[in-house]
Design a protein around this motif. Structure first.
Motif, short mmCIF file in Angstrom:
data_model
loop_
_atom_site.label_atom_id
_atom_site.label_comp_id
_atom_site.label_asym_id
_atom_site.label_seq_id
_atom_site.Cartn_x
_atom_site.Cartn_y
_atom_site.Cartn_z
N ALA A 50 57.35 -17.47 3.17
CA ALA A 50 57.33 -16.73 2.07
C ALA A 50 57.63 -14.98 2.57
CB ALA A 50 56.12 -16.59 1.02
N MET A 121 58.28 -22.82 -12.53
CA MET A 121 58.50 -21.92 -11.19
C MET A 121 57.50 -22.43 -10.12
SD MET A 121 61.23 -20.49 -11.72
CE MET A 121 61.08 -19.18 -10.04
N ASN A 122 56.17 -22.50 -10.82
CA ASN A 122 54.95 -22.77 -9.82
C ASN A 122 55.57 -24.29 -8.86
OD1 ASN A 122 53.53 -20.83 -10.34
ND2 ASN A 122 52.22 -21.60 -11.93
N ARG A 125 58.54 -23.37 -6.55
CA ARG A 125 58.34 -22.20 -5.50
C ARG A 125 58.30 -22.85 -4.15
NH1 ARG A 125 55.42 -19.31 -8.06
NH2 ARG A 125 57.05 -17.92 -8.88
N GLN A 129 61.41 -22.24 -1.47
CA GLN A 129 61.05 -20.86 -0.81
C GLN A 129 61.66 -20.65 0.43
OE1 GLN A 129 58.19 -18.80 -2.16
NE2 GLN A 129 59.65 -17.19 -0.85
N MET A 134 65.09 -16.62 -5.13
CA MET A 134 64.20 -17.08 -6.40
C MET A 134 64.79 -16.20 -7.47
SD MET A 134 61.98 -19.03 -5.15
CE MET A 134 61.06 -19.16 -6.35
N SER A 138 65.05 -18.53 -10.87
CA SER A 138 64.35 -18.10 -12.07
C SER A 138 65.46 -18.04 -13.32
CB SER A 138 63.87 -16.84 -11.84
OG SER A 138 63.32 -16.36 -13.03
#
Length: 147
Positions: A50, A121-122, A125, A129, A134, A138
């Motif tokens: 990240a 999205m959770n 991710r 990642q 992202m 999205s």
């Protein structure tokens, strides 16, 4: 672990006298350390990815600004840094792979409307990642949920 690989690469760059690469690796380690100090944690590989992903995004933004200002020399430095940082990121996902992961996440979360986007999205991710933009992911989720 990714962090130890980066530290090993720093030592290699020091021994080889590769100052440009060494500088970028030091920036990476400083960003990782800053987050560890701020949050009082030891970053795992997902969290390290990240940080790297964020660094690439910042440099892409900088490239755009430098190009608009006619500073190709500075944009070139940012491109070099992106190249080094991306060496630590996993291989990028193809559009088809991203679409498949979005479909999987929508099905797994039971999402039906745009208000369920956070759930999707959770789930996505951790899987994308550092392997996909992202913002694009999205947008794809938003499109899939009828937004």
């Amino acid at each position: 672990m990714l962090k130890s690989r980066i530290q090993d690469d720093m030592k290699t760059a020091m021994k080889a006298g590769d100052k440009p690469r060494l500088g970028v690796i030091r920036l990476i380690l400083a960003a990782i350390k800053q987050r560890e100090v701020d949050e009082r944690i030891e970053l795992d590989d997902t969290q390290t990815l990240a940080v790297l992903d964020k660094m690439v995004k910042q440099r892409r933004d900088s490239i755009g600004q430098y190009e608009r200002a006619g500073r190709e020399d500075l944009a070139e430095v940012e491109r070099f840094e992106i190249g080094v940082i991306q060496g630590y990121l996993p291989a990028a996902l193809t559009e088809a792979e991203i679409a498949a992961l979005v479909e999987e996440a929508v099905a797994a979360s039971g999402a039906a409307t745009l208000s369920d986007m956070g759930k999707v999205m959770n789930l996505l991710r951790p899987r994308v990642q550092g392997r996909a933009d992202m913002g694009a992911v999205s947008a794809l989720v938003k499109q899939r949920l009828g937004g």
